[in-house]
Design a protein around this motif. Structure first.
Motif, mmCIF file in Angstrom:
data_model
loop_
_atom_site.group_PDB
_atom_site.id
_atom_site.type_symbol
_atom_site.label_atom_id
_atom_site.label_comp_id
_atom_site.label_asym_id
_atom_site.label_seq_id
_atom_site.Cartn_x
_atom_site.Cartn_y
_atom_site.Cartn_z
ATOM 1 N N ALA A 1 0.807 -1.218 0.000
ATOM 2 C CA ALA A 1 0.000 0.000 0.000
ATOM 3 C C ALA A 1 0.840 1.269 0.000
ATOM 4 C CB ALA A 1 -0.938 -0.005 1.209
ATOM 5 N N TYR A 2 1.949 1.258 0.736
ATOM 6 C CA TYR A 2 2.633 2.523 0.995
ATOM 7 C C TYR A 2 3.999 2.676 0.338
ATOM 8 C CZ TYR A 2 -1.056 3.512 4.314
ATOM 9 O OH TYR A 2 -2.278 3.761 4.876
ATOM 10 N N ASP A 3 4.574 1.613 -0.191
ATOM 11 C CA ASP A 3 5.876 1.747 -0.855
ATOM 12 C C ASP A 3 5.860 2.773 -1.995
ATOM 13 O OD1 ASP A 3 7.260 0.156 0.819
ATOM 14 O OD2 ASP A 3 7.569 -1.510 -0.570
ATOM 15 N N PRO A 4 4.815 2.788 -2.849
ATOM 16 C CA PRO A 4 4.800 3.807 -3.912
ATOM 17 C C PRO A 4 4.771 5.234 -3.358
ATOM 18 C CG PRO A 4 3.252 2.041 -4.408
ATOM 19 C CD PRO A 4 3.693 1.831 -3.001
ATOM 20 N N PHE A 5 4.032 5.440 -2.254
ATOM 21 C CA PHE A 5 3.993 6.772 -1.646
ATOM 22 C C PHE A 5 5.342 7.128 -1.022
ATOM 23 C CE2 PHE A 5 -0.589 5.825 -1.654
ATOM 24 C CZ PHE A 5 -1.088 7.012 -2.167
ATOM 25 N N LEU A 6 5.996 6.137 -0.423
ATOM 26 C CA LEU A 6 7.296 6.402 0.189
ATOM 27 C C LEU A 6 8.340 6.757 -0.863
ATOM 28 C CD1 LEU A 6 7.495 3.691 2.996
ATOM 29 C CD2 LEU A 6 6.944 6.117 3.195
ATOM 30 N N LYS A 7 8.232 6.140 -2.027
ATOM 31 C CA LYS A 7 9.142 6.490 -3.120
ATOM 32 C C LYS A 7 8.929 7.942 -3.538
ATOM 33 C CE LYS A 7 10.521 5.142 -7.802
ATOM 34 N NZ LYS A 7 10.268 4.220 -8.948
ATOM 35 N N LEU A 8 7.651 8.343 -3.656
ATOM 36 C CA LEU A 8 7.346 9.735 -3.984
ATOM 37 C C LEU A 8 7.850 10.673 -2.893
ATOM 38 C CD1 LEU A 8 3.671 9.533 -5.334
ATOM 39 C CD2 LEU A 8 5.756 9.863 -6.662
ATOM 40 N N ALA A 9 7.623 10.277 -1.633
ATOM 41 C CA ALA A 9 8.027 11.122 -0.509
ATOM 42 C C ALA A 9 9.540 11.299 -0.466
ATOM 43 C CB ALA A 9 7.528 10.520 0.801
ATOM 44 N N SER A 10 10.274 10.215 -0.690
ATOM 45 C CA SER A 10 11.734 10.290 -0.644
ATOM 46 C C SER A 10 12.274 11.201 -1.739
ATOM 47 C CB SER A 10 12.336 8.889 -0.770
ATOM 48 O OG SER A 10 11.945 8.070 0.314
ATOM 49 N N GLU A 11 11.667 11.127 -2.922
ATOM 50 C CA GLU A 11 12.100 11.987 -4.022
ATOM 51 C C GLU A 11 11.732 13.444 -3.752
ATOM 52 O OE1 GLU A 11 10.233 10.333 -7.438
ATOM 53 O OE2 GLU A 11 11.572 8.589 -7.556
ATOM 54 N N PHE A 12 10.540 13.654 -3.211
ATOM 55 C CA PHE A 12 10.052 15.018 -2.993
ATOM 56 C C PHE A 12 10.755 15.687 -1.812
ATOM 57 C CE2 PHE A 12 6.707 17.930 -1.265
ATOM 58 C CZ PHE A 12 6.688 18.825 -2.329
ATOM 59 N N LEU A 13 10.933 14.936 -0.722
ATOM 60 C CA LEU A 13 11.568 15.489 0.476
ATOM 61 C C LEU A 13 13.088 15.385 0.428
ATOM 62 C CD1 LEU A 13 9.124 13.959 3.130
ATOM 63 C CD2 LEU A 13 9.103 16.287 2.214
ATOM 64 N N GLN A 14 13.589 14.626 -0.562
ATOM 65 C CA GLN A 14 15.026 14.451 -0.781
ATOM 66 C C GLN A 14 15.718 13.795 0.412
ATOM 67 O OE1 GLN A 14 16.514 18.325 -1.985
ATOM 68 N NE2 GLN A 14 15.707 18.084 -4.055
ATOM 69 N N ARG A 15 15.037 12.817 0.983
ATOM 70 C CA ARG A 15 15.629 11.993 2.035
ATOM 71 C C ARG A 15 14.771 10.746 2.202
ATOM 72 N NH1 ARG A 15 12.614 15.718 5.170
ATOM 73 N NH2 ARG A 15 11.355 14.714 6.790
ATOM 74 N N GLU A 16 15.356 9.704 2.751
ATOM 75 C CA GLU A 16 14.608 8.475 2.991
ATOM 76 C C GLU A 16 13.649 8.674 4.168
ATOM 77 O OE1 GLU A 16 14.610 5.626 1.235
ATOM 78 O OE2 GLU A 16 15.918 6.624 -0.210
ATOM 79 N N VAL A 17 12.423 8.222 3.995
ATOM 80 C CA VAL A 17 11.426 8.361 5.059
ATOM 81 C C VAL A 17 10.660 7.052 5.216
ATOM 82 C CG1 VAL A 17 11.120 10.847 4.746
ATOM 83 C CG2 VAL A 17 9.713 9.260 3.425
ATOM 84 N N LYS A 18 10.031 6.896 6.371
ATOM 85 C CA LYS A 18 9.134 5.784 6.643
ATOM 86 C C LYS A 18 7.751 6.342 6.927
ATOM 87 C CE LYS A 18 12.619 2.665 8.601
ATOM 88 N NZ LYS A 18 13.002 1.862 9.802
ATOM 89 N N VAL A 19 6.733 5.593 6.525
ATOM 90 C CA VAL A 19 5.375 6.096 6.696
ATOM 91 C C VAL A 19 5.045 6.289 8.172
ATOM 92 C CG1 VAL A 19 4.320 3.791 6.677
ATOM 93 C CG2 VAL A 19 2.969 5.774 6.002
ATOM 94 N N GLN A 20 5.576 5.416 9.042
ATOM 95 C CA GLN A 20 5.318 5.575 10.475
ATOM 96 C C GLN A 20 5.885 6.893 10.994
ATOM 97 O OE1 GLN A 20 6.565 2.920 8.965
ATOM 98 N NE2 GLN A 20 6.005 0.981 9.957
ATOM 99 N N ASP A 21 7.076 7.260 10.509
ATOM 100 C CA ASP A 21 7.692 8.512 10.958
ATOM 101 C C ASP A 21 6.882 9.719 10.504
ATOM 102 O OD1 ASP A 21 9.747 7.074 12.131
ATOM 103 O OD2 ASP A 21 11.016 7.167 10.342
ATOM 104 N N LEU A 22 6.337 9.643 9.291
ATOM 105 C CA LEU A 22 5.511 10.744 8.801
ATOM 106 C C LEU A 22 4.216 10.847 9.599
ATOM 107 C CD1 LEU A 22 5.936 10.321 4.933
ATOM 108 C CD2 LEU A 22 6.950 12.089 6.372
ATOM 109 N N LEU A 23 3.588 9.707 9.869
ATOM 110 C CA LEU A 23 2.322 9.715 10.595
ATOM 111 C C LEU A 23 2.492 10.211 12.027
ATOM 112 C CD1 LEU A 23 0.718 6.349 9.407
ATOM 113 C CD2 LEU A 23 0.050 8.654 8.753
ATOM 114 N N ARG A 24 3.647 9.961 12.613
ATOM 115 C CA ARG A 24 3.874 10.391 13.999
ATOM 116 C C ARG A 24 3.850 11.907 14.144
ATOM 117 N NH1 ARG A 24 8.047 6.137 13.996
ATOM 118 N NH2 ARG A 24 7.152 4.318 15.047
ATOM 119 N N LYS A 25 3.982 12.623 13.037
ATOM 120 C CA LYS A 25 3.972 14.085 13.099
ATOM 121 C C LYS A 25 2.561 14.639 13.311
ATOM 122 C CE LYS A 25 8.391 14.285 12.152
ATOM 123 N NZ LYS A 25 8.915 14.932 10.938
ATOM 124 N N GLY A 26 1.544 13.782 13.235
ATOM 125 C CA GLY A 26 0.173 14.245 13.412
ATOM 126 C C GLY A 26 -0.052 14.817 14.806
#
Length: 280
Positions: free
Chosen positions: A219-244
């Motif tokens: 479900a989330y690997d394609p979004f993480l690929k987009l996020a890594s390219e857009f934010l220019q760093r490796e990210v995990k979906v859990q780390d992004l969600l924790r910012k809520g």
């Protein structure tokens, strides 16, 4: 206790302490938007400025006098989106064994997921729109993290985020908020279990968690690929969600089974319903 619409409005109104706030909204289309739309109407009445970002092809997200609409193009048609959504909804109610039901749901979820990833990609690659969002100085972002495009955008804009959700795939809302999720007590989806389970039902509940080992990646690997390219760093979906900052959970314990909640998770089940005073 569940939060009533005035309480939800109060929470979202705390965007500015004295002055009206400026809210960016990246909503999931469909029924979630119908609830969001009512909240945005109330916020606009309170003097808050609301900007909604949405694709040109959508089910219900349409321009309104209650908010500023910023749209971006996507490579799929209205007919294609409608057909995929109908097929997915039908698959949820088809009968059969768990394996048959799971495979059908998986198939249609993948198609809808591909559309969502494509939509997110075209949003993040829209340099003119991203520049506008960067220059607009928003106070917060409201989004449904089930499709984490809004979460990625909040990270890029360094905005506090308010999540308006029913749940996140493979139970990531529990992990992201460090919320207890015991399989002996909280029934898993598609198990037909309740919160009162026998030993064998608890074993079944536990085994159903094994699907999350690959469901999250799917479900989330394609979004993480987009996020890594857009934010220019490796990210995990859990780390992004924790910012809520606040999780507004469209859950009502009258209809759903009770489960543990963290302090920043507020149940608001029924917020979309028309609340009228009882006759005397």
């Amino acid at each position: 206790l569940s939060a009533s619409p005035p309480v939800v409005l109060l929470l979202l109104s705390l965007l500015g302490l004295a002055a009206a706030g400026k809210l960016l909204v990246v909503s999931v289309d469909g029924s979630p938007w119908l609830s969001v739309r009512e909240i945005l109407h109330l916020l606009q009445q309170k003097g808050h400025e609301v900007v909604v970002v949405a694709p040109e092809v959508s089910l219900h997200i349409k321009p309104s006098e209650n908010f500023v609409m910023k749209m971006y193009s996507v490579p799929y048609t209205q007919e294609e989106m409608d057909n995929n959504l109908k097929a997915f909804l039908y698959s949820l109610f088809e009968e059969g064994s768990f394996v048959e039901r799971f495979l059908k749901v998986y198939k249609h979820m993948k198609k809808i997921g591909n559309l969502s990833v494509s939509s997110c990609e075209h949003l993040l690659q829209n340099k003119e729109l991203i520049r506008y969002l960067e220059e607009s100085k928003f106070d917060a972002l409201l989004t449904d993290p089930v499709f984490p495009c809004g979460v990625i955008l909040a990270e890029h804009l360094s905005l506090p985020s308010v999540y308006f959700l029913r749940g996140v795939l493979c139970g990531l809302e529990f992990e992201a908020t460090q919320c207890p999720n015991p399989p002996s007590y909280v029934p898993r989806g598609l198990t037909d279990n309740t919160d009162r389970m026998s030993f064998l039902q608890r074993v079944k509940n536990l085994l159903f968690d094994t699907q999350n080992l690959f469901l999250c990646d799917f479900a989330y690997d394609p979004f993480l690929k987009l996020a890594s390219e857009f934010l220019q760093r490796e990210v995990k979906v859990q780390d992004l969600l924790r910012k809520g900052s606040v999780w507004l959970l469209r859950l009502e314990f009258v209809l759903d089974y009770p489960r543990p909640l963290m302090p920043n998770i507020i149940p608001i089940g029924g917020v979309h319903c028309d609340h009228k005073g009882l006759p005397q």
